[in-house]
Design a protein around this motif. Sequence first.
Motif, short mmCIF file in Angstrom:
data_model
loop_
_atom_site.label_atom_id
_atom_site.label_comp_id
_atom_site.label_asym_id
_atom_site.label_seq_id
_atom_site.Cartn_x
_atom_site.Cartn_y
_atom_site.Cartn_z
N GLU A 51 0.42 -1.02 0.10
CA GLU A 51 0.19 0.24 0.00
C GLU A 51 1.09 1.26 0.04
OE1 GLU A 51 -2.99 0.39 -1.02
OE2 GLU A 51 -3.57 -1.78 -1.07
N GLN A 52 1.80 0.80 0.29
CA GLN A 52 2.73 2.55 0.96
C GLN A 52 3.40 2.48 -0.75
OE1 GLN A 52 2.94 0.14 2.78
NE2 GLN A 52 2.01 1.33 5.08
N ASP A 53 3.69 1.20 -1.14
CA ASP A 53 4.45 1.40 -2.79
C ASP A 53 3.75 2.27 -3.56
OD1 ASP A 53 5.40 1.62 -5.63
OD2 ASP A 53 5.13 -0.39 -5.02
N ARG A 54 1.68 1.55 -3.32
CA ARG A 54 1.12 2.64 -4.33
C ARG A 54 0.74 4.53 -3.88
NH1 ARG A 54 -3.38 0.74 -6.76
NH2 ARG A 54 -5.52 1.81 -7.09
N GLU A 55 1.09 4.13 -2.05
CA GLU A 55 0.77 5.88 -1.57
C GLU A 55 1.31 6.84 -2.37
OE1 GLU A 55 0.26 7.19 2.99
OE2 GLU A 55 2.55 6.59 2.24
N PHE A 56 3.00 6.25 -2.88
CA PHE A 56 4.02 7.35 -3.01
C PHE A 56 3.32 7.26 -4.68
CE2 PHE A 56 8.08 7.14 -5.70
CZ PHE A 56 8.64 8.85 -4.74
N HIS A 57 3.31 6.71 -5.73
CA HIS A 57 2.81 6.89 -6.77
C HIS A 57 1.92 7.91 -6.83
CE1 HIS A 57 6.32 4.70 -9.06
NE2 HIS A 57 5.93 3.65 -8.09
N VAL A 73 14.74 1.69 -3.15
CA VAL A 73 16.32 2.31 -3.54
C VAL A 73 15.14 3.48 -4.67
CG1 VAL A 73 18.41 2.37 -5.03
CG2 VAL A 73 17.30 0.53 -2.64
N ASP A 74 14.22 2.81 -5.31
CA ASP A 74 14.73 3.61 -6.55
C ASP A 74 13.43 4.61 -6.74
OD1 ASP A 74 15.67 1.92 -8.48
OD2 ASP A 74 13.72 0.72 -9.07
N HIS A 75 12.57 4.08 -5.45
CA HIS A 75 11.62 5.34 -4.78
C HIS A 75 12.36 6.90 -4.23
CE1 HIS A 75 7.50 2.99 -4.36
NE2 HIS A 75 8.30 3.16 -5.90
N LEU A 89 12.72 10.66 -5.29
CA LEU A 89 12.44 11.15 -4.58
C LEU A 89 13.53 12.19 -4.59
CD1 LEU A 89 10.71 13.08 -2.96
CD2 LEU A 89 11.04 11.88 -0.41
N ASP A 90 14.42 12.24 -4.15
CA ASP A 90 15.64 13.22 -4.69
C ASP A 90 15.97 13.36 -5.29
OD1 ASP A 90 16.40 12.10 -1.84
OD2 ASP A 90 18.39 10.40 -3.39
N ALA A 91 15.51 13.69 -6.49
CA ALA A 91 15.08 14.35 -8.17
C ALA A 91 14.06 15.81 -7.99
CB ALA A 91 14.89 13.60 -9.19
N VAL A 92 13.17 14.76 -7.49
CA VAL A 92 11.84 15.88 -7.06
C VAL A 92 12.41 17.37 -6.28
CG1 VAL A 92 9.58 15.91 -5.99
CG2 VAL A 92 10.36 14.90 -7.74
N ILE A 93 12.94 16.78 -5.33
CA ILE A 93 13.89 17.50 -4.23
C ILE A 93 14.54 18.54 -4.59
CG2 ILE A 93 14.81 18.34 -2.04
CD1 ILE A 93 13.59 14.82 -0.84
N ALA A 94 15.59 18.13 -5.77
CA ALA A 94 16.42 19.08 -6.25
C ALA A 94 15.71 19.77 -7.38
CB ALA A 94 17.34 18.30 -7.50
N GLY A 95 14.50 19.22 -8.03
CA GLY A 95 13.61 20.50 -8.63
C GLY A 95 14.06 20.28 -9.92
N MET A 124 12.16 7.39 -12.48
CA MET A 124 10.87 7.24 -12.85
C MET A 124 10.96 5.69 -13.59
SD MET A 124 8.27 6.60 -11.68
CE MET A 124 7.94 8.13 -10.71
N VAL A 125 12.09 6.16 -14.82
CA VAL A 125 11.82 5.71 -16.10
C VAL A 125 12.80 4.29 -16.02
CG1 VAL A 125 12.99 5.41 -18.24
CG2 VAL A 125 11.63 7.07 -18.59
N THR A 126 14.23 4.57 -14.77
CA THR A 126 14.55 3.31 -14.50
C THR A 126 14.31 2.56 -13.73
OG1 THR A 126 16.88 5.36 -15.08
CG2 THR A 126 16.92 2.73 -13.36
N HIS A 127 13.14 3.00 -12.80
CA HIS A 127 12.58 2.23 -12.21
C HIS A 127 11.65 1.32 -12.56
CE1 HIS A 127 10.04 1.41 -8.26
NE2 HIS A 127 8.56 2.61 -8.91
N ILE A 128 10.35 1.74 -13.48
CA ILE A 128 9.98 1.03 -14.24
C ILE A 128 10.48 0.14 -15.00
CG2 ILE A 128 7.65 0.96 -15.46
CD1 ILE A 128 6.58 3.94 -13.97
N ASN A 129 12.07 0.28 -15.44
CA ASN A 129 12.49 -0.57 -16.52
C ASN A 129 13.23 -1.48 -16.05
OD1 ASN A 129 11.58 0.56 -18.75
ND2 ASN A 129 14.09 2.06 -19.10
#
Length: 247
Positions: free
Chosen positions: A153-159, A201-203, A207-213, A222-227
């Motif tokens: 559920e937390q995985d789904r929540e993050f997305h 780890v992928d999440h 998030l680090d990239a989002v924080i960096a803007g 995200m592409v790396t995560h889903i790949n």
Amino acid sequence: MTLEIQPLQLEYEFLQVLLEARAPLGASTLVHTLGKKYALSQATIGRKLMEFDYEGYTVLKGRRGRVLTEKGVARVHYLEKKLQQKNVNSQLLRLLNNSGESALLDVLVARRALEREIASLAAIRATPEEITLLEASIASQLELLSRDIIPYEQDREFHMLLALAARNQVLLHAVQLVWQTGRDFLETADIRRTVGSALVVDHRNILDAVIAGSAEQAEAAMVTHINQMIEDVKRYYAIQNQEQPGS
């Protein structure tokens, strides 16, 4: 044999018949068409027509019957679009409920196309409050993993938090349709654990990239995560096929 009555479909058919009619229609006439199709009595049809009067969709023309108002015509067009979308959604959900490697990979490919854009927009639009919620989601995932519990559920929540932070209603609706069964979150988490991939780890990278803007970094993460999920699914089913008797 009568057909199962779907309220929106029935309302649409009532109003559509009135729209196509060249003269006012009454309950006695509709008994021979929709009445037979759905096993509706003349009293039931008459009550439905009175409801349309109340809503402003129809107007009574003396004893001759009813005709559609402009509001009724607009209602027909609205219901037509609503039913078409409902049919598209049902077909998609039937597809997503299919099991097996091919169906799961199709879901992940669709997620990749949608969620790369979501991650990119989230990097630009996420508020400090939303970033705090994303951090909390990752902390919750790590805590559950420390107790050897897979954080479905937390995985789904993050997305979902990312999708909300992206602030694009079309992308949000589209990705929610893909997620609606929830099956891919459960299956891919189990599969990734089985083949030995590190979860969360992928999440963290996203998030680090989002924080960096950085929209580009967030999209790439995200592409790396889903790949990686796609590769894990392929590897898992390859192992399963090798272990099948007679393979």
